[in-house]
Each structure stands twice: as structure tokens, then as C-alpha cells.
Design a protein around this motif. Structure first.
Motif, PDB file in Angstrom:
ATOM      1  N   PRO A  67       0.830  -1.203   0.000  1.00 16.59           N
ATOM      2  CA  PRO A  67       0.000   0.000   0.000  1.00 16.59           C
ATOM      3  C   PRO A  67       0.859   1.245   0.000  1.00 16.59           C
ATOM      4  CG  PRO A  67       0.133  -0.901   2.212  1.00 16.59           C
ATOM      5  CD  PRO A  67       0.844  -1.882   1.317  1.00 16.59           C
ATOM      6  N   ARG A  68       0.253   2.356  -0.288  1.00 13.16           N
ATOM      7  CA  ARG A  68       0.969   3.630  -0.221  1.00 13.16           C
ATOM      8  C   ARG A  68       1.192   4.017   1.238  1.00 13.16           C
ATOM      9  NH1 ARG A  68       2.432   8.089  -2.728  1.00 13.16           N
ATOM     10  NH2 ARG A  68       2.299  10.063  -1.580  1.00 13.16           N
ATOM     11  N   GLY A  69       2.310   4.703   1.494  1.00 11.46           N
ATOM     12  CA  GLY A  69       2.495   5.306   2.804  1.00 11.46           C
ATOM     13  C   GLY A  69       3.331   4.530   3.790  1.00 11.46           C
ATOM     14  N   VAL A  70       3.891   3.385   3.380  1.00  8.18           N
ATOM     15  CA  VAL A  70       4.808   2.675   4.267  1.00  8.18           C
ATOM     16  C   VAL A  70       6.114   3.466   4.317  1.00  8.18           C
ATOM     17  CG1 VAL A  70       6.137   0.561   4.659  1.00  8.18           C
ATOM     18  CG2 VAL A  70       3.799   0.429   3.771  1.00  8.18           C
ATOM     19  N   ASP A  71       6.614   3.745   5.509  1.00  8.05           N
ATOM     20  CA  ASP A  71       7.826   4.546   5.653  1.00  8.05           C
ATOM     21  C   ASP A  71       9.043   3.803   5.091  1.00  8.05           C
ATOM     22  OD1 ASP A  71       6.503   6.631   6.905  1.00  8.05           O
ATOM     23  OD2 ASP A  71       6.813   5.795   8.910  1.00  8.05           O
ATOM     24  N   VAL A  72       9.823   4.502   4.280  1.00  6.85           N
ATOM     25  CA  VAL A  72      11.054   3.935   3.723  1.00  6.85           C
ATOM     26  C   VAL A  72      12.269   4.555   4.400  1.00  6.85           C
ATOM     27  CG1 VAL A  72      12.429   3.554   1.656  1.00  6.85           C
ATOM     28  CG2 VAL A  72       9.927   3.493   1.518  1.00  6.85           C
ATOM     29  N   GLY A  73      12.290   5.875   4.514  1.00  4.43           N
ATOM     30  CA  GLY A  73      13.424   6.524   5.157  1.00  4.43           C
ATOM     31  C   GLY A  73      13.352   8.035   5.065  1.00  4.43           C
ATOM     32  N   PHE A  74      14.474   8.692   5.376  1.00  2.00           N
ATOM     33  CA  PHE A  74      14.560  10.147   5.430  1.00  2.00           C
ATOM     34  C   PHE A  74      15.779  10.614   4.645  1.00  2.00           C
ATOM     35  CE2 PHE A  74      12.895   8.298   9.309  1.00  2.00           C
ATOM     36  CZ  PHE A  74      11.639   8.910   9.411  1.00  2.00           C
ATOM     37  N   VAL A  75      15.602  11.682   3.895  1.00  3.83           N
ATOM     38  CA  VAL A  75      16.664  12.202   3.031  1.00  3.83           C
ATOM     39  C   VAL A  75      17.826  12.721   3.875  1.00  3.83           C
ATOM     40  CG1 VAL A  75      17.272  13.947   1.306  1.00  3.83           C
ATOM     41  CG2 VAL A  75      15.042  12.780   1.189  1.00  3.83           C
ATOM     42  N   THR A  76      19.027  12.246   3.566  1.00  3.81           N
ATOM     43  CA  THR A  76      20.228  12.684   4.292  1.00  3.81           C
ATOM     44  C   THR A  76      21.259  13.342   3.382  1.00  3.81           C
ATOM     45  OG1 THR A  76      21.264  10.496   4.011  1.00  3.81           O
ATOM     46  CG2 THR A  76      19.991  10.871   6.042  1.00  3.81           C
TER      47      THR A  76
END
Length: 231
Positions: A174-183
């Protein structure tokens, strides 16, 4: 003009509320199941979550990681649920904290092999949460805490700390599963080479959820019959 901004803001608020409501339904179901070390072994329980925005229904099956590798270019994870429990090839896998883990690649009666993000063969379309711009998630094999997002144009507004989530365009997540944060953001020609810190800590991941899209075959059959030229 103000009306347009108000409607956009209302839609954004609704999307965020709907996503949070879905998380709460999963958390409530998990609480009722009282997951424990002993209950995960032969438990066939599933949690059905209907996403009213996409009209797709997903089943969530709790599983436990019983083996994994993290020091190779093509790592893998083994979980203790298989075809007997309803797990199928290409089911999605997430952590209990809603972080992306990977995709089921092989299934036996009682076990499943998962291809995680930290596998050089893994690739998935993902999105910047704030503006829905899509990119391609891949792993360069250098560090199991980070991955790369490619194919995002250099004119796109991307900032350090932006959240990257699954786009929902695949038939197994589904949409919206957390992948990560831009570093890190590096311009490379007409596109950006973006590095993200992964939400899932692969050194510690133990309890996961296997996600099955009940209508996946219907979606894939429809899309496979679509003529690229629309004729």
C-alpha cells in the motif's frame, strides 16, 4: 486563488488523517491479538485493512525473522510463515514500526524468503511524502543503514529530512509505508542522486508483518492486458 489553496490543504489533511486512521486500525488489531514470543509460531491470524482511498484490501500476517544476512551484496531474510499461512511470492514485508523491509521471493509450507531493501537486486518505486513525486529506490551495497533514490528531476523541491514512503503503484504494497529520510542530495545532470537513511534497522529487525493484496491478481491481469499505445 485562496479557494484552490484551501481545497489543496483540505485534501492534504484528509490524506494524512486517513493514513493515521489506517495505522490505528492495525495497532488496535495487533493489540487485540496480544502478540508474544510464543504466539507467533503457528498463529494463522490475519488482519484485514481496507484502504478507502485506493479501494484495495490488504491482509497483514505477523511473522518472526528466524534468519538473516546483512554482510553481503545480496542479503536475505527468512521468516517463520509460509504457504500454509497464506503467504505468497511477491507479498510485501514491513516492520512493526511501519518501516519497509522488502518483498517475499520464495515460499515453502512453513517458511518464506524475503528479498530486503539491502539486496542489490531490490528495486521499488517510492515517493516523496510531501509532494508525491516518484523515484526509484535501490541499494548500492555500501551501508545497510542507507539506500539511494534515483530518477527524481533536479527541479523537484527536495530537502534534507524529507520523508520517503512507498508510492502504492506496485501491486504488493500500500501507499504510505515509511522507507526513510533524506540525508544527502547530489545533482547529477538533469536528476538528483538522493541518499536516504532507512527507517528499518536491519541489525535489529525481528517481528514483521507480511502484507497480501487480496486483489493483486485482478490488478496485474488488468494491467497486463493494457496496450501501451492505448489502442
Amino acid at each position: 486563488m485562496g479557494g484552490v489553496h484551501e481545497r489543496a490543504s483540505s485534501l492534504s489533511d484528509y490524506l494524512e488523517l486517513e493514513g493515521r486512521n489506517k495505522e490505528l486500525r492495525i495497532e488496535l488489531a495487533l493489540s487485540k491479538m496480544k502478540l508474544s514470543e510464543n504466539s507467533l509460531g503457528l498463529d494463522d491470524s490475519t488482519i484485514e485493512v481496507v484502504d478507502s482511498l485506493t479501494a484495495l484490501q490488504f491482509s497483514y500476517r505477523p511473522a518472526k525473522v528466524i534468519n538473516k544476512t546483512t554482510g553481503y551484496n545480496k542479503n536475505h531474510i527468512t521468516v517463520n510463515k509460509g504457504s500454509t499461512n497464506g503467504v505468497k511470492i511477491d507479498d510485501g514485508v514491513i516492520s512493526m514500526g511501519n518501516g519497509l523491509v522488502g518483498r517475499v521471493s520464495k515460499v515453502s509450507k512453513h517458511f518464506s524468503l524475503v528479498t530486503p531493501i539491502i539486496n542489490a537486486e531490490f528495486a521499488l518505486k517510492v515517493s516523496l511524502k510531501k509532494n508525491n513525486v516518484d523515484g526509484l529506490l535501490q541499494w548500492d551495497g555500501a551501508n545497510i543503514s542507507y539506500a539511494q533514490v534515483n530518477e527524481i528531476g533536479k527541479r523537484v523541491n527536495v530537502q534534507l529530512g524529507d520523508t520517503v514512503v512507498t508510492s502504492g503503484s506496485s501491486a504488493y504494497l500500500p501507499r504510505g509505508v515509511d522507507v526513510g529520510f533524506v540525508t544527502q542530495i547530489e545533482p547529477m545532470g538533469d536528476v538528483l542522486n538522493i541518499t536516504i537513511e532507512l527507517k528499518t534497522d536491519f541489525t535489529k529487525v525481528l517481528d514483521v508483518m507480511v502484507i497480501s493484496n487480496v486483489f493483486r491478481l485482478e490488478q496485474l491481469q488488468l494491467e497486463s492486458n493494457q496496450n501501451p499505445e492505448g489502442v
